[in-house]
Design a protein around this motif. Structure first.
Motif, short mmCIF file in Angstrom:
data_model
loop_
_atom_site.label_atom_id
_atom_site.label_comp_id
_atom_site.label_asym_id
_atom_site.label_seq_id
_atom_site.Cartn_x
_atom_site.Cartn_y
_atom_site.Cartn_z
N GLU A 276 0.83 -1.20 0.00
CA GLU A 276 0.00 0.00 0.00
C GLU A 276 0.87 1.26 0.00
O GLU A 276 0.57 2.24 -0.72
CB GLU A 276 -0.92 0.00 1.23
N LYS A 279 2.16 1.79 -3.48
CA LYS A 279 1.13 2.37 -4.34
C LYS A 279 0.98 3.88 -4.08
O LYS A 279 0.89 4.67 -5.02
CB LYS A 279 -0.21 1.68 -4.10
N THR A 300 -4.08 -3.91 -7.38
CA THR A 300 -3.03 -4.00 -6.37
C THR A 300 -2.05 -5.09 -6.78
O THR A 300 -2.46 -6.24 -7.00
CB THR A 300 -3.63 -4.34 -4.99
#
Length: 345
Positions: A276, A279, A300
């Motif tokens: 995460e 990202k 993802t």
């Protein structure tokens, strides 16, 4: 009569061996037969580029892209040291649909790919399918076994001389530099392929493809031309993207190596948190073009994504350093050296 009996028994013995091997490796035999049928369909239905160009349905843009492919091939054979072949002299019309699907799998908490065993080429970290449903079934099978799994379409592929590889019509949607790079990339596989060395093979093909495309455009338009500058700017964006992903892969690898005794639930939590962050931090990168903007807006990544980045790009600096130091940046001389160093199997 005695000789006939010996021959008969020998043939019977060979037949029994073949039957036994077919039973033991029935899945591989079935897969090979399925792939053969798919490949033969593509080869059978492919038409010469000249015939495709003459069709009334072929657009002017498609005709121009066919010309680029032909020019890139001749440049590759004449100026880069790529072995001559008749590959990419025909085209298979995909009718806008993907024609081949690729499944990959990787351990969830290490960068260790699942390997499929194939005759001649050896162990490979991906498995191709011409039938989408079969690819999805293998993808789901890998996930059920606990792997991170990936499923993607193939933009092009090389059969290493087993068949005459055609242009896939979807290739014609690429820009000139990108198309030249892809053609040179695939032709490199038919020139130099080291068994059981997928990372080397793919990294080399990427290196030869990208650098060869720059030389191709410089030869066609001149150094410093708009076409060359545009492609080099595209490559600059690509390098920014890849360097970030390689750095992210390194961070994940460090995480995995540091939690060997950690419970799986905690491993999954730490992995998800790091991905995460990868990202979120990605959105801080600056690109010249829109191609890589918002890359993670709709998915993802898992380990197969980062393994693919490593497989195709992790050795680019190594190749460049060796080429510059030993051959003063001469790509053709460098490829000739590698062909002697790594004779294809």
């Amino acid at each position: 009569m005695k000789l006939k009996k010996i021959i008969g028994r020998t043939l019977l013995g060979l037949l029994l061996v073949i039957v036994v091997l077919a039973v033991i490796y029935r899945d591989l035999v079935g897969y090979g037969w399925m792939q053969l049928q798919g490949q033969l369909k593509v080869v059978r239905e492919a038409v010469p580029l000249e015939e495709f160009v003459a069709l009334p349905t072929t657009t002017e843009e498609q005709k121009e892209k066919i010309k680029i492919i032909q020019e890139a091939k001749q440049f590759a054979f004449g100026e880069l040291g790529i072995n001559y072949s008749e590959n990419y002299s025909t085209i298979f019309d995909q009718e806008g649909k993907p024609s081949m699907f690729v499944v990959t799998a990787c351990d969830p908490y290490s960068f260790r790919s699942h390997l499929w065993n194939f005759p001649v080429v050896g162990r490979m970290p991906y498995k191709g399918y011409f039938i989408r449903e079969k690819a999805i079934a293998e993808y789901e099978n890998m996930k059920e076994q606990g792997y991170d799994a990936g499923l993607r379409t193939a933009g092009g592929w090389s059969t290493l001389g087993w068949f005459q590889d055609p242009v896939l019509s979807n290739m014609l949607n690429r820009s000139e530099g990108d198309l030249a790079s892809l053609i040179i990339h695939e032709l490199t596989h038919g020139t130099l392929f080291v068994k059981d060395s997928v990372t080397f093979n793919e990294n080399l093909a990427t290196f030869i493809g990208d650098n060869g495309a720059v030389l191709f455009l410089e030869n066609k338009y001149g150094k410093g031309s708009e076409a060359v500058t545009r492609y080099q700017n595209q490559l600059a964006d690509e390098i920014t993207f890849k360097q970030y992903m390689l750095g992210a892969a390194k961070a994940l690898d460090s995480l995995y190596k540091g939690m060997n005794e950690t419970p799986d639930a905690t491993k999954q939590k730490l992995k998800a948190e790091l991905i995460e962050r990868i990202k979120v931090n990605y959105d801080t990168l600056n690109f010249l073009f829109e191609r890589y903007s918002g890359y993670f807006s709709d998915f993802t990544p898992n380990n197969t994504f980062f393994m693919s980045m490593l497989r195709y790009n992790a050795q680019q600096d190594v190749f460049k350093k060796e080429m510059d130091e030993k051959f003063n940046g001469n790509l053709k001389a460098y490829l000739e050296y590698l062909k002697e160093k790594y004779p294809s199997v």
